[in-house]
Motif scaffolding. Structure first.
Motif, PDB file in Angstrom:
ATOM      1  N   PHE A 144      -9.055  -2.902  -3.853  1.00  0.00           N
ATOM      2  CA  PHE A 144      -7.573  -3.060  -3.653  1.00  0.00           C
ATOM      3  C   PHE A 144      -7.087  -2.999  -2.427  1.00  0.00           C
ATOM      4  O   PHE A 144      -5.813  -3.063  -2.040  1.00  0.00           O
ATOM      5  N   SER A 145      -7.794  -2.518  -1.191  1.00  0.00           N
ATOM      6  CA  SER A 145      -7.518  -2.785   0.235  1.00  0.00           C
ATOM      7  C   SER A 145      -6.825  -4.056   0.448  1.00  0.00           C
ATOM      8  O   SER A 145      -7.409  -4.998   0.283  1.00  0.00           O
ATOM      9  N   VAL A 146      -5.860  -3.953   1.376  1.00  0.00           N
ATOM     10  CA  VAL A 146      -5.268  -5.135   1.858  1.00  0.00           C
ATOM     11  C   VAL A 146      -6.390  -5.789   3.094  1.00  0.00           C
ATOM     12  O   VAL A 146      -6.947  -5.039   3.435  1.00  0.00           O
ATOM     13  N   PRO A 147      -5.874  -7.201   3.165  1.00  0.00           N
ATOM     14  CA  PRO A 147      -7.062  -7.870   4.063  1.00  0.00           C
ATOM     15  C   PRO A 147      -7.110  -7.168   5.424  1.00  0.00           C
ATOM     16  O   PRO A 147      -8.331  -7.332   6.004  1.00  0.00           O
ATOM     17  N   THR A 148      -6.111  -6.647   6.022  1.00  0.00           N
ATOM     18  CA  THR A 148      -6.286  -6.112   7.363  1.00  0.00           C
ATOM     19  C   THR A 148      -6.817  -4.542   7.312  1.00  0.00           C
ATOM     20  O   THR A 148      -7.115  -4.221   8.529  1.00  0.00           O
ATOM     21  N   GLY A 155       6.682  -1.807  -4.467  1.00  0.00           N
ATOM     22  CA  GLY A 155       7.709  -1.460  -5.338  1.00  0.00           C
ATOM     23  C   GLY A 155       7.869  -0.044  -5.539  1.00  0.00           C
ATOM     24  O   GLY A 155       8.903   0.462  -5.849  1.00  0.00           O
ATOM     25  N   TRP A 156       6.695   0.713  -5.418  1.00  0.00           N
ATOM     26  CA  TRP A 156       6.852   2.275  -5.579  1.00  0.00           C
ATOM     27  C   TRP A 156       7.182   2.930  -4.282  1.00  0.00           C
ATOM     28  O   TRP A 156       7.903   2.243  -3.285  1.00  0.00           O
ATOM     29  N   GLY A 157       6.944   4.307  -4.144  1.00  0.00           N
ATOM     30  CA  GLY A 157       7.343   5.123  -3.341  1.00  0.00           C
ATOM     31  C   GLY A 157       6.842   4.525  -1.784  1.00  0.00           C
ATOM     32  O   GLY A 157       7.960   4.816  -0.886  1.00  0.00           O
ATOM     33  N   GLY A 158       5.911   4.060  -1.486  1.00  0.00           N
ATOM     34  CA  GLY A 158       5.474   3.705  -0.237  1.00  0.00           C
ATOM     35  C   GLY A 158       6.428   2.411   0.269  1.00  0.00           C
ATOM     36  O   GLY A 158       6.979   2.435   1.276  1.00  0.00           O
ATOM     37  N   THR A 159       6.728   1.713  -0.748  1.00  0.00           N
ATOM     38  CA  THR A 159       7.391   0.317  -0.430  1.00  0.00           C
ATOM     39  C   THR A 159       8.868   0.918  -0.066  1.00  0.00           C
ATOM     40  O   THR A 159       9.847   0.544   0.821  1.00  0.00           O
ATOM     41  N   ASP A 212       2.114   0.016   0.916  1.00  0.00           N
ATOM     42  CA  ASP A 212       2.846  -0.709  -0.401  1.00  0.00           C
ATOM     43  C   ASP A 212       2.066  -0.596  -1.630  1.00  0.00           C
ATOM     44  O   ASP A 212       3.034  -0.663  -2.798  1.00  0.00           O
ATOM     45  N   TYR A 213       1.063  -0.080  -1.784  1.00  0.00           N
ATOM     46  CA  TYR A 213       0.345   0.329  -2.960  1.00  0.00           C
ATOM     47  C   TYR A 213       0.762   1.582  -3.447  1.00  0.00           C
ATOM     48  O   TYR A 213       0.517   1.851  -4.853  1.00  0.00           O
ATOM     49  N   ALA A 214       0.895   2.408  -2.606  1.00  0.00           N
ATOM     50  CA  ALA A 214       1.315   3.853  -3.005  1.00  0.00           C
ATOM     51  C   ALA A 214       2.345   4.218  -3.686  1.00  0.00           C
ATOM     52  O   ALA A 214       3.395   4.026  -3.525  1.00  0.00           O
ATOM     53  N   HIS A 215       2.016   5.181  -4.788  1.00  0.00           N
ATOM     54  CA  HIS A 215       3.136   5.370  -5.926  1.00  0.00           C
ATOM     55  C   HIS A 215       4.125   6.396  -5.035  1.00  0.00           C
ATOM     56  O   HIS A 215       5.562   6.490  -5.063  1.00  0.00           O
ATOM     57  N   ALA A 216       3.660   7.561  -4.599  1.00  0.00           N
ATOM     58  CA  ALA A 216       4.571   8.722  -4.360  1.00  0.00           C
ATOM     59  C   ALA A 216       3.558   9.605  -3.590  1.00  0.00           C
ATOM     60  O   ALA A 216       2.545   9.717  -3.311  1.00  0.00           O
ATOM     61  N   GLU A 247      -3.204  10.793  -0.500  1.00  0.00           N
ATOM     62  CA  GLU A 247      -3.231   9.927   0.642  1.00  0.00           C
ATOM     63  C   GLU A 247      -1.862   9.558   1.115  1.00  0.00           C
ATOM     64  O   GLU A 247      -1.474   9.828   2.448  1.00  0.00           O
ATOM     65  N   LEU A 248      -0.935   9.288   0.203  1.00  0.00           N
ATOM     66  CA  LEU A 248       0.648   8.965   0.853  1.00  0.00           C
ATOM     67  C   LEU A 248       1.178  10.492   1.292  1.00  0.00           C
ATOM     68  O   LEU A 248       1.898  10.305   2.254  1.00  0.00           O
TER      69      LEU A 248
END
Length: 569
Positions: free
Chosen positions: A306-310, A216-220, A110-114, A547-548
């Motif tokens: 910025f890593s998610v809690p999981t 909101g970006w590409g990953g989302t 969900d963080y990744a742009h593209a 990464e994405l």
């Protein structure tokens, strides 16, 4: 009463921008909810993609249950990039169960742009060169051939195949644009003559003034597209959120035969011949970061993560139970700085412009500001408390903001930079550890920043003399960027510190994304995807393929490979 778990908050700004009562603001470097303003509408909890906001008066009930038994052809662990593998396998006729540790899907995806495919049908239609083989050799050469050629090939060809497949879902033309790079020397994570750009955030976080971070970006977009495909194509995908993968089960032949998971109430046993590990990195595991990068916790100022809690390296844990250890030379823990995260990205962009002189707490310049973020990253850890203040007069900052606003390359987000003064004033007024300082005199500014006042004033004098002469004798900054700190206030100091986007790696994979043992043999039925793998990573080195890009290529590939493997049984 709603509260934010500050340990889990990554400051994506979603809740603060969406709150109708403006009840959410910073406490230090994390958000908090003002109970006097909160009307308990619950919108913040609904838009928090990391599940870090809860109604503490109404906790989720835990209902214990006996072990649950399920069966699937393919199990995917992780609902970020893993959802691509799930849809791909289901389209190939397989019964798929997707288990996600969090209560919502998305993860770091969900963080990744593209992502950046080298060549697609869009490139072909535009008459662009197919330079995939050149890209493979380039990536191998710049990494001294440490990375596996078959894995690089999967990344390069797989990402293009993934995008061509994504276009079949019918909305890619609305959100992606193929940009001809012309004569630009695109030989980095973006390789070749064309860039697939994702210019606008959609669906989530639309009110956010910070364009640096998702959702909101590409990953989302990919996540929602896959969920819609499951619904519209009636794919046989069962999604279990709040369910953590815990133990891989091997048969007598050493092949995968099952997976043990845990939800809030107890164990869930899934009989399956194929498991895809899309469990993410380990950026929220202090234990693993200390193991692979002990320097991470040695500074005086905590590094914002910025890593998610999981993101706790669950794939590593499951492999270790099987006697497979990660290669420490193929683990990557990111650290950058000085950046104005987690605060306004508008101010972050301004603060990193080369005409913004950087000062440490000793009151001295410490870098040629034209070296940019990556040049500063190399030595920010050597500065007192690992922080820097970018300092200029209001007039000089306005000139920088106007430059962004008038730049055609930033036309789509010019409205963001128009908020520069509001951002400055709001952050200067924060009640605790304000990340922007404002003063009418430079002496007062030095005191507000906790600097050595005399040293700072002497450095400013020396810097202004360099600006007047056009020659920076201290650091050699080009004359074009020597903009003096004038004698007219107000003056602003914008904080910059270190931050980490992710900690990545753990599972070694081959070109078919099969997870390897330490002797190089593969574990039949087990596949690795994205951040959980060490495919693109080397210790202390940025990945040459983003990464994405790797996550989408490996998820697409592993979904098909897992389905094909299940067919053989």
């Amino acid at each position: 009463m709603y509260q934010i778990n500050q340990e889990n908050c990554v400051c994506c700004h979603n809740c603060a921008m969406e709150c109708p009562m403006q009840a959410i603001d910073y406490l230090g470097t994390k958000y908090q909810i003002d109970p006097d303003k909160c009307v308990e509408c619950g919108l913040c909890a609904r838009v928090c993609h990391t599940c870090s906001i809860h109604d503490v008066d109404n906790p989720v009930p835990v209902v214990p249950h006996e072990p649950i038994r399920k069966k699937a052809d393919v199990v995917v662990c992780g609902g970020g990039s893993g959802i691509v593998a799930a849809v791909r396998a289901a389209q190939l006729g397989k019964k798929v169960i997707l288990v996600e540790k969090a209560d919502k899907l998305g993860g770091n995806t969900d963080y990744a742009h593209a992502f950046f495919p080298v060549y697609t049908k869009w490139h072909e239609a535009a008459g662009m060169e197919d330079c995939r083989e050149k890209a493979i050799q380039h990536y191998l050469n710049v990494t001294d051939r440490v990375l596996d050629e078959d894995v690089i090939r999967t990344a390069v060809y797989g990402c293009g195949a993934f995008f061509d497949w994504l276009c079949e879902f019918g909305t890619a033309e609305e959100v992606y644009h193929l940009v001809n790079l012309g004569d630009a020397d695109a030989h980095g994570p973006i390789y070749g003559p064309g860039l697939l750009d994702f210019p606008n955030r959609i669906r989530d976080n639309l009110l956010c003034r910070d364009d640096a971070i998702g959702p909101g970006w590409g990953g989302t977009y990919v996540k929602y597209t896959m969920l819609e495909a499951i619904r519209d194509q009636k794919l046989d995908v069962e999604i279990l959120t709040g369910t953590a993968a815990k133990h891989l089960v091997l048969g007598a032949d050493g092949a995968i035969c099952g997976l043990v998971c845990e939800d809030r109430g107890g164990e869930v046993h899934i009989d399956t011949p194929a498991v895809v590990l899309a469990t993410g990195g380990f950026g929220k595991s202090d234990e693993k970061i200390k193991e692979f990068a002990p320097w991470f916790f040695e500074g005086d100022t905590p590094i914002h993560r910025f890593s998610v809690p999981t993101d706790t390296g669950d794939g590593i844990d499951m492999l270790r139970e099987l006697g497979v250890e990660p290669n420490p030379d193929r683990m990557f823990i990111s650290m950058f700085g000085p950046k104005h995260h987690p605060f306004s990205n508008v101010l972050a962009d301004i603060a990193l412009e080369p005409d913004m002189p950087q000062f440490n707490l000793d009151g001295k310049r410490w870098i040629n500001e034209a070296d940019g973020l990556f040049g500063m990253t190399a030595i920010i850890a050597d500065q007192p408390k690992e922080i820097s203040w970018a300092i200029q007069s209001r007039d000089a900052i306005k000139a920088i903001a106007d430059r962004f606003i008038s730049n055609p390359a930033f036309a789509a987000k010019a409205y963001l930079y128009e908020t520069w003064e509001t951002e400055l004033e709001e952050e200067a007024a924060l009640p605790k550890d304000a990340p922007v300082k404002k003063a009418d005199t430079l002496a007062e500014l030095a005191d507000a920043c906790g600097m050595d006042r005399d040293a700072f004033l002497d450095t400013v004098r020396r810097y202004n003399e360099a600006c007047a002469s056009g020659k920076d004798g201290d650091f050699g900054k080009p004359a074009d960027f020597l903009v003096s700190i004038g004698d007219k206030g107000p003056y602003y100091a914008i904080l910059g510190s270190r931050f980490s986007e992710a900690s990545l790696g753990g599972l070694m994979v081959d070109g078919k994304c099969r997870v390897l043992r330490n002797d190089g043999s593969f574990i039949p039925g087990l596949y690795g995807v994205g951040d959980a793998t060490s495919a693109m990573h080397r210790k202390g080195k940025l990945a040459v393929i983003s990464e994405l890009t790797w996550a989408m290529a490996s998820a697409f590939t592993s979904g098909a490979e897992a389905a094909a493997y299940a067919d053989t049984l």
